[in-house]
Design an enzyme around this catalytic site. Structure first.
Site, PDB file in Angstrom:
ATOM      1  CB  THR A  53      -1.002  -0.012   1.228  1.00  0.00           C
ATOM      2  OG1 THR A  53      -1.599  -1.163   1.124  1.00  0.00           O
ATOM      3  CG2 THR A  53      -1.823   1.191   1.479  1.00  0.00           C
ATOM      4  N   GLY A  92       2.645  -2.722   8.160  1.00  0.00           N
ATOM      5  CA  GLY A  92       2.872  -3.112   9.607  1.00  0.00           C
ATOM      6  C   GLY A  92       4.384  -3.356   9.694  1.00  0.00           C
ATOM      7  CD  GLU A 335      -4.315  -8.837   3.091  1.00  0.00           C
ATOM      8  OE1 GLU A 335      -3.487  -8.652   3.593  1.00  0.00           O
ATOM      9  OE2 GLU A 335      -3.994  -8.834   1.791  1.00  0.00           O
TER      10      GLU A 335
HETATM   11  C1  LIG Z   1      -9.564  -8.261  17.025  1.00  0.00           C
HETATM   12  C2  LIG Z   1      -9.066  -8.494  15.490  1.00  0.00           C
HETATM   13  C3  LIG Z   1      -7.714  -9.083  15.984  1.00  0.00           C
HETATM   14  C4  LIG Z   1      -6.559  -8.745  14.804  1.00  0.00           C
HETATM   15  C5  LIG Z   1      -6.288  -7.006  14.981  1.00  0.00           C
HETATM   16  C6  LIG Z   1      -4.905  -6.792  14.239  1.00  0.00           C
HETATM   17  C7  LIG Z   1      -5.273  -5.318  13.682  1.00  0.00           C
HETATM   18  C8  LIG Z   1      -4.809  -5.515  12.167  1.00  0.00           C
HETATM   19  C9  LIG Z   1      -3.203  -6.190  12.148  1.00  0.00           C
HETATM   20  C10 LIG Z   1      -2.954  -6.693  11.118  1.00  0.00           C
HETATM   21  C11 LIG Z   1      -3.660  -6.941   9.916  1.00  0.00           C
HETATM   22  C12 LIG Z   1      -3.348  -6.343   9.012  1.00  0.00           C
HETATM   23  C13 LIG Z   1      -2.771  -6.873   7.614  1.00  0.00           C
HETATM   24  C14 LIG Z   1      -3.186  -6.069   6.464  1.00  0.00           C
HETATM   25  C15 LIG Z   1      -2.194  -6.194   5.377  1.00  0.00           C
HETATM   26  C16 LIG Z   1      -2.405  -5.447   4.163  1.00  0.00           C
HETATM   27  O1  LIG Z   1      -3.478  -4.536   4.322  1.00  0.00           O
HETATM   28  S1  LIG Z   1      -1.741  -5.949   2.715  1.00  0.00           S
HETATM   29  C17 LIG Z   1      -2.277  -4.896   1.410  1.00  0.00           C
HETATM   30  C18 LIG Z   1      -3.748  -5.408   1.127  1.00  0.00           C
HETATM   31  N1  LIG Z   1      -4.284  -4.898  -0.075  1.00  0.00           N
HETATM   32  C19 LIG Z   1      -5.270  -5.559  -0.841  1.00  0.00           C
HETATM   33  O2  LIG Z   1      -5.922  -6.034  -0.464  1.00  0.00           O
HETATM   34  C20 LIG Z   1      -5.508  -4.748  -2.133  1.00  0.00           C
HETATM   35  C21 LIG Z   1      -6.892  -4.852  -2.587  1.00  0.00           C
HETATM   36  N2  LIG Z   1      -7.020  -4.935  -4.005  1.00  0.00           N
HETATM   37  C22 LIG Z   1      -6.895  -5.889  -4.731  1.00  0.00           C
HETATM   38  O3  LIG Z   1      -6.694  -6.925  -4.387  1.00  0.00           O
HETATM   39  C23 LIG Z   1      -7.148  -5.643  -6.176  1.00  0.00           C
HETATM   40  O4  LIG Z   1      -6.740  -4.120  -6.672  1.00  0.00           O
HETATM   41  C24 LIG Z   1      -8.253  -5.889  -6.668  1.00  0.00           C
HETATM   42  C25 LIG Z   1      -8.821  -7.274  -6.726  1.00  0.00           C
HETATM   43  C26 LIG Z   1      -9.433  -4.957  -5.843  1.00  0.00           C
HETATM   44  C27 LIG Z   1      -8.869  -5.406  -8.327  1.00  0.00           C
HETATM   45  O5  LIG Z   1      -7.710  -5.949  -9.066  1.00  0.00           O
HETATM   46  P1  LIG Z   1      -7.534  -5.760 -10.562  1.00  0.00           P
HETATM   47  O6  LIG Z   1      -6.067  -6.297 -10.823  1.00  0.00           O
HETATM   48  O7  LIG Z   1      -7.820  -4.293 -10.794  1.00  0.00           O
HETATM   49  O8  LIG Z   1      -8.659  -6.965 -10.955  1.00  0.00           O
HETATM   50  P2  LIG Z   1      -9.998  -6.774 -11.336  1.00  0.00           P
HETATM   51  O9  LIG Z   1      -9.944  -5.826 -12.841  1.00  0.00           O
HETATM   52  O10 LIG Z   1     -11.154  -6.099 -10.549  1.00  0.00           O
HETATM   53  O11 LIG Z   1     -10.215  -8.077 -12.069  1.00  0.00           O
HETATM   54  C28 LIG Z   1      -9.710  -8.650 -12.968  1.00  0.00           C
HETATM   55  C29 LIG Z   1      -9.903 -10.102 -12.883  1.00  0.00           C
HETATM   56  O12 LIG Z   1      -8.885 -10.490 -11.908  1.00  0.00           O
HETATM   57  C30 LIG Z   1      -9.631 -11.334 -10.929  1.00  0.00           C
HETATM   58  N3  LIG Z   1      -8.779 -11.288  -9.665  1.00  0.00           N
HETATM   59  C31 LIG Z   1      -8.613  -9.884  -8.960  1.00  0.00           C
HETATM   60  N4  LIG Z   1      -7.816 -10.177  -7.871  1.00  0.00           N
HETATM   61  C32 LIG Z   1      -7.599 -11.668  -7.690  1.00  0.00           C
HETATM   62  C33 LIG Z   1      -7.008 -12.521  -7.112  1.00  0.00           C
HETATM   63  N5  LIG Z   1      -6.404 -11.922  -5.822  1.00  0.00           N
HETATM   64  N6  LIG Z   1      -6.907 -13.711  -7.326  1.00  0.00           N
HETATM   65  C34 LIG Z   1      -7.370 -14.126  -8.537  1.00  0.00           C
HETATM   66  N7  LIG Z   1      -8.225 -13.570  -9.327  1.00  0.00           N
HETATM   67  C35 LIG Z   1      -8.093 -12.227  -9.014  1.00  0.00           C
HETATM   68  C36 LIG Z   1     -10.779 -10.812 -10.861  1.00  0.00           C
HETATM   69  O13 LIG Z   1     -11.868 -11.972 -10.250  1.00  0.00           O
HETATM   70  C37 LIG Z   1     -11.119 -10.580 -12.260  1.00  0.00           C
HETATM   71  O14 LIG Z   1     -11.301 -11.825 -13.108  1.00  0.00           O
HETATM   72  P3  LIG Z   1     -12.599 -11.880 -14.056  1.00  0.00           P
HETATM   73  O15 LIG Z   1     -12.122 -11.266 -15.271  1.00  0.00           O
HETATM   74  O16 LIG Z   1     -12.477 -13.487 -14.565  1.00  0.00           O
HETATM   75  O17 LIG Z   1     -13.618 -11.401 -13.780  1.00  0.00           O
HETATM   76  C1  LIG Z   2      -4.224  -1.642  10.651  1.00  0.00           C
HETATM   77  C2  LIG Z   2      -3.934  -1.672   9.107  1.00  0.00           C
HETATM   78  C3  LIG Z   2      -2.924  -2.299   8.895  1.00  0.00           C
HETATM   79  C4  LIG Z   2      -2.266  -2.559   7.526  1.00  0.00           C
HETATM   80  N1  LIG Z   2      -1.230  -3.098   6.972  1.00  0.00           N
HETATM   81  C5  LIG Z   2      -0.791  -3.056   5.910  1.00  0.00           C
HETATM   82  C6  LIG Z   2       0.387  -3.967   5.614  1.00  0.00           C
HETATM   83  O1  LIG Z   2       0.990  -4.206   6.446  1.00  0.00           O
HETATM   84  N2  LIG Z   2       0.739  -3.815   4.206  1.00  0.00           N
HETATM   85  C7  LIG Z   2       0.016  -2.849   3.193  1.00  0.00           C
HETATM   86  O2  LIG Z   2       0.678  -2.971   2.055  1.00  0.00           O
HETATM   87  N3  LIG Z   2      -0.956  -2.304   3.728  1.00  0.00           N
HETATM   88  C8  LIG Z   2      -1.333  -2.193   4.799  1.00  0.00           C
HETATM   89  N4  LIG Z   2      -2.611  -1.726   5.276  1.00  0.00           N
HETATM   90  C9  LIG Z   2      -3.367  -0.979   4.069  1.00  0.00           C
HETATM   91  C10 LIG Z   2      -4.748  -1.469   3.592  1.00  0.00           C
HETATM   92  O3  LIG Z   2      -4.239  -2.589   2.686  1.00  0.00           O
HETATM   93  C11 LIG Z   2      -5.332  -0.512   2.829  1.00  0.00           C
HETATM   94  O4  LIG Z   2      -5.643   0.465   3.602  1.00  0.00           O
HETATM   95  C12 LIG Z   2      -6.674  -1.031   2.170  1.00  0.00           C
HETATM   96  O5  LIG Z   2      -6.266  -1.877   1.064  1.00  0.00           O
HETATM   97  C13 LIG Z   2      -7.514  -0.125   1.656  1.00  0.00           C
HETATM   98  O6  LIG Z   2      -7.250   0.699   0.817  1.00  0.00           O
HETATM   99  P1  LIG Z   2      -7.490   2.281   0.821  1.00  0.00           P
HETATM  100  O7  LIG Z   2      -6.924   2.502   1.977  1.00  0.00           O
HETATM  101  O8  LIG Z   2      -6.741   2.776  -0.517  1.00  0.00           O
HETATM  102  O9  LIG Z   2      -8.897   2.406   0.608  1.00  0.00           O
HETATM  103  P2  LIG Z   2      -9.817   3.276  -0.489  1.00  0.00           P
HETATM  104  O10 LIG Z   2      -9.700   2.386  -1.606  1.00  0.00           O
HETATM  105  O11 LIG Z   2      -9.018   4.661  -0.700  1.00  0.00           O
HETATM  106  O12 LIG Z   2     -11.076   3.243   0.349  1.00  0.00           O
HETATM  107  C14 LIG Z   2     -11.723   4.520   0.563  1.00  0.00           C
HETATM  108  C15 LIG Z   2     -13.215   4.303   0.063  1.00  0.00           C
HETATM  109  O13 LIG Z   2     -13.143   4.217  -1.485  1.00  0.00           O
HETATM  110  C16 LIG Z   2     -14.170   2.966  -1.734  1.00  0.00           C
HETATM  111  N5  LIG Z   2     -13.572   2.531  -2.994  1.00  0.00           N
HETATM  112  C17 LIG Z   2     -12.241   2.238  -3.581  1.00  0.00           C
HETATM  113  N6  LIG Z   2     -12.339   1.474  -4.624  1.00  0.00           N
HETATM  114  C18 LIG Z   2     -13.648   1.346  -5.086  1.00  0.00           C
HETATM  115  C19 LIG Z   2     -14.338   0.550  -5.962  1.00  0.00           C
HETATM  116  N7  LIG Z   2     -13.615   0.025  -7.060  1.00  0.00           N
HETATM  117  N8  LIG Z   2     -15.675   0.300  -5.977  1.00  0.00           N
HETATM  118  C20 LIG Z   2     -16.444   0.966  -5.074  1.00  0.00           C
HETATM  119  N9  LIG Z   2     -15.929   1.544  -3.953  1.00  0.00           N
HETATM  120  C21 LIG Z   2     -14.510   1.733  -4.019  1.00  0.00           C
HETATM  121  C22 LIG Z   2     -13.929   2.049  -0.758  1.00  0.00           C
HETATM  122  O14 LIG Z   2     -15.013   1.251  -0.866  1.00  0.00           O
HETATM  123  C23 LIG Z   2     -13.770   2.993   0.617  1.00  0.00           C
HETATM  124  O15 LIG Z   2     -15.093   3.163   1.027  1.00  0.00           O
HETATM  125  C24 LIG Z   2      -3.129  -1.727   6.441  1.00  0.00           C
HETATM  126  C25 LIG Z   2      -4.084  -0.968   6.896  1.00  0.00           C
HETATM  127  C26 LIG Z   2      -4.652  -0.864   8.074  1.00  0.00           C
HETATM  128  C27 LIG Z   2      -5.822  -0.190   8.527  1.00  0.00           C
END
Ligand SMILES: CCCCCCCC/C=C\CCCCCC(=O)SCCNC(=O)CCNC(=O)[C@H](O)C(C)(C)COP(=O)(O)OP(=O)(O)OC[C@H]1O[C@@H](n2cnc3c(N)ncnc32)[C@H](O)[C@@H]1OP(=O)(O)O
Ligand SMILES: Cc1cc2nc3c(=O)[nH]c(=O)nc-3n(C[C@H](O)[C@H](O)[C@H](O)COP(=O)(O)OP(=O)(O)OC[C@H]3O[C@@H](n4cnc5c(N)ncnc54)[C@H](O)[C@@H]3O)c2cc1C
Length: 572
Positions: A53, A92, A335
């Site tokens: 991110t 993180g 995530e």
């Molecule tokens: C009390 C609780 C205790 C715990 C508390 C702890 C607190 C928290 C602490 C730790 C945890 C935090 C850890 C968090 C770590 C992170 O956040 S890491 C970063 C995470 N970031 C994301 O998840 C990013 C999200 N975005 C995406 O995954 C992609 O951008 C998207 C899927 C939204 C879009 O991808 P894009 O390439 O633009 O695809 P599309 O055009 O939408 O779709 C095209 C086709 O691709 C298929 N597809 C998309 N993703 C996947 C995939 N992962 N695997 C397989 N296929 C995928 C999609 O289905 C489309 O397919 P079709 O064309 O056939 O429809």
């Molecule tokens: C506690 C915590 C830990 C994290 N740890 C990590 C880490 O270790 N590594 C890492 O890489 N990232 C990490 N992240 C980042 C996290 O993965 C992103 O914040 C998360 O993926 C959301 O993306 P964003 O912040 O860009 O939200 P945004 O996408 O900007 O969300 C804002 C609003 O836009 C809307 N929106 C965005 N796209 C669309 C769409 N296509 N259609 C409709 N609505 C849409 C969303 O629904 C939301 O309401 C962490 C975040 C938190 C809070």
């Protein structure tokens, strides 16, 4: 050592080393690369962050701005943060803990961009922990919760890494700069699919913790008069308290069982993918995205219901519930932001619906979409029968998927571009995807309680819990079931009556059901949820340890209150 680091807290964030950095090496590194980094990570000889991110992009991975440009003359990648918004932001452990990071960057070679790929980058010296040359690091500042974790930022100023630092299990770049395609461009996202799957268990455990605290406290807390002159009852005797807590307790079990299914599915599908069979990837992505979104959202709401059900003491950090809520709230965003994830599931459902319309027999978690009768079959249903309840949820989901898909087709027939039709139907699509995931959770819950190896007395209790969870869902979303006449008003009334009966049936087993989660006091960290029930004594002890109680008269009296009082008295 690893366990010690795990609990270090206080600005040391090692959670992501375990749940994101190390699994990324396991899933995306070649065997050669694993030999170099995996054991170091597993032994915590290096500490890593998952740096994907950026300040400007989290959701839209294809929009990430960090670049990794291949230089064939030195066989190196140049990692660069070209803009302020390309600053890695949120990972993180990135701020102060990690000395390595897997960095997601746009791969450029021979002047062409091949999209986001993962690269191993050392970010701090192993000698003195200072940032490496060209790397700027820091913490992003206080957050809603989890402030023990140093979520950080990172900027790269043309940092050079060896070609071999590109994680090359799926895609690779040859020494001369030739790019070799992966079997699927989405394999670079595989770690996210894995992590979303684990969030289902995190949600289940969080809701289990919250219901353990609230149910135990509701047996200790006595309040008001149920009958004049009688002793104050346990607040768990109030039906409203049961209505608040028991559906959350049932959801904790439902999500626990759903996480079993998720783990099994992930193992089996990734096993097939190792042999080159990618056919299960789309279903795995849709299921993990939908379950992550649904379970974390219900859990966050459910924890706050538990907090409110504990009255004033629930609002105290002594209860452990505000911290649980803050953590669960993070899971709704991290995530994969929940709305975006549920839309991914909706995308898969629309695709499957179209295939079903074209005559294809659907399988897996969407099989019911082709099997469910479009025309409702109204009639007096046995609303306490699990099969009837599962069928109702599947009918509701199939109807809503069909409605959303047909609405979208209608928009396109009016001449709208597909993307515009999608956007103008996205609220319907989200609701349909939520109904789909809800029906999966109910079906999986019912199948698990009917097949899990337990003695019959336990099966009876779990069956009541599954009925309660299903009946609660039907009464909370009654309109969805009534809309096409599949259920009648009489069915909904019957569901409400059965739900009340289930609340009373679960009451005697409520404490046993939360004790069964076997959450130690050290894990619960809650005065209200203590196993020994000695709430009031420990609440007093907890309060006395408040920093404000270090002195009888706080320094703020002399600094602010005393002069203020004096000046006010002087005016009398
Ligand atoms: C009390 C609780 C205790 C715990 C508390 C702890 C607190 C928290 C602490 C730790 C945890 C935090 C850890 C968090 C770590 C992170 O956040 S890491 C970063 C995470 N970031 C994301 O998840 C990013 C999200 N975005 C995406 O995954 C992609 O951008 C998207 C899927 C939204 C879009 O991808 P894009 O390439 O633009 O695809 P599309 O055009 O939408 O779709 C095209 C086709 O691709 C298929 N597809 C998309 N993703 C996947 C995939 N992962 N695997 C397989 N296929 C995928 C999609 O289905 C489309 O397919 P079709 O064309 O056939 O429809
Ligand atoms: C506690 C915590 C830990 C994290 N740890 C990590 C880490 O270790 N590594 C890492 O890489 N990232 C990490 N992240 C980042 C996290 O993965 C992103 O914040 C998360 O993926 C959301 O993306 P964003 O912040 O860009 O939200 P945004 O996408 O900007 O969300 C804002 C609003 O836009 C809307 N929106 C965005 N796209 C669309 C769409 N296509 N259609 C409709 N609505 C849409 C969303 O629904 C939301 O309401 C962490 C975040 C938190 C809070």
């Amino acid at each position: 050592m690893a366990a010690a680091l795990q609990t270090l807290g206080g600005g040391i964030g090692i959670t992501l080393h375990w749940i994101a950095f190390t699994p990324t090496i396991e899933q995306q590194a070649t065997e050669e690369q694993k030999k170099k980094w995996l054991k170091l990570a597993q032994d915590v000889a290096i500490v890593g962050a998952y740096a994907q991110t950026e300040m400007g992009h989290g959701t839209f991975v294809r929009g990430l701005e960090t670049t990794a440009t291949y230089d064939p003359s030195t066989q190196e990648f140049v990692i660069n943060s070209p803009t302020l918004t390309s600053t890695k932001w949120w990972p993180g452990g990135l701020g102060k803990t990690a000395n390595h990071a897997t960095v997601m960057a746009q791969l450029y070679t021979r002047g062409k961009c091949y999209g986001p790929h993962n690269f191993m980058v050392q970010i701090r010296s192993l000698e003195n922990h200072q940032p490496c040359p060209g790397v700027t690091l820091g913490d992003i500042g206080p957050k809603m919760e989890s402030n023990g974790n140093d979520n950080g930022f990172a900027r790269f100023d043309h940092v050079r890494i060896p070609r071999e630092n590109m994680l090359m299990k799926f895609a690779r770049v040859e020494a001369d700069g030739t790019y070799v395609q992966p079997p699927s461009s989405k394999l670079a996202y595989s770690n996210m699919v894995y992590l979303r799957g684990t969030f289902v268990m995190s949600a289940a455990q969080a809701l289990a913790s919250a219901t353990t605290i609230a149910v135990r406290y509701s047996c200790v807390r006595r309040q008001s008069e149920m009958k004049p002159g009688e002793p104050e009852p346990q607040i768990l005797e109030y039906q409203t308290q049961q209505y608040k807590l028991f559906p959350q307790l049932a959801a904790a079990y439902a999500f626990w069982f759903a996480s079993w299914f998720m783990t099994q599915q992930h193992g089996s599908i990734t096993g097939s993918m190792e042999k080159g069979d990618m056919s299960g990837l789309a279903e795995l992505h849709a299921l993990s995205a939908g379950l992550k979104s649904y379970t974390t959202a219900v859990t966050a709401r459910g924890i706050d219901v538990c907090r409110m059900a504990c009255g004033g003491h629930g609002y105290s950090h002594a209860s452990g519930l505000p911290a649980l809520f803050g953590g669960a709230a993070a899971l709704c965003t991290a995530e994969g932001e929940n709305t975006v994830m549920m839309l991914q599931t909706a995308r898969y459902l629309v695709k499957c619906f179209a295939q079903s319309q074209a005559g294809k027999r659907l399988t897996g978690t969407v099989a019911y979409l082709s099997a469910v009768q479009p025309s409702p079959v109204a009639g007096n249903r046995n609303m306490s029968d699990l099969g009837t309840l599962v069928a109702a949820f599947q009918h509701r989901a199939a109807r809503m998927v069909r409605h959303a898909a047909m609405q979208m087709q209608g928009e396109m027939q009016k001449g709208k571009a597909r993307e515009d039709a999608w956007n103008s139907c996205s609220v319907l699509l989200i609701k349909a995807a939520e109904a789909h995931v809800h029906s999966f959770v109910v079906r999986n819950f019912a199948e698990t309680v009917q097949t899990v190896e337990v003695d019959e007395s336990v099966r009876a209790v779990l069956t009541s819990l599954c009925q309660l969870y299903s009946l609660y869902g039907i009464t909370e979303h009654a309109g969805d079931f009534l809309k096409d006449g599949y259920l009648t008003g009489r069915d909904i009334d019957a569901a409400s009556s059965h739900l009340s009966a289930m609340l009373a049936r679960v009451r005697p087993d409520a404490v046993a059901l939360v004790d069964a989660f076997d959450l130690h006091d050290k894990i619960l960290r809650s005065v209200l949820g203590r196993y020994d029930g000695r709430v009031y004594e420990h609440l007093y002890e907890w309060a006395k340890k408040s920093p404000l109680n270090k002195s009888e008269v706080h320094e703020s009296y002399y600094k602010y209150l005393q002069p203020f009082l004096k000046s006010n008295r002087a005016k009398l």
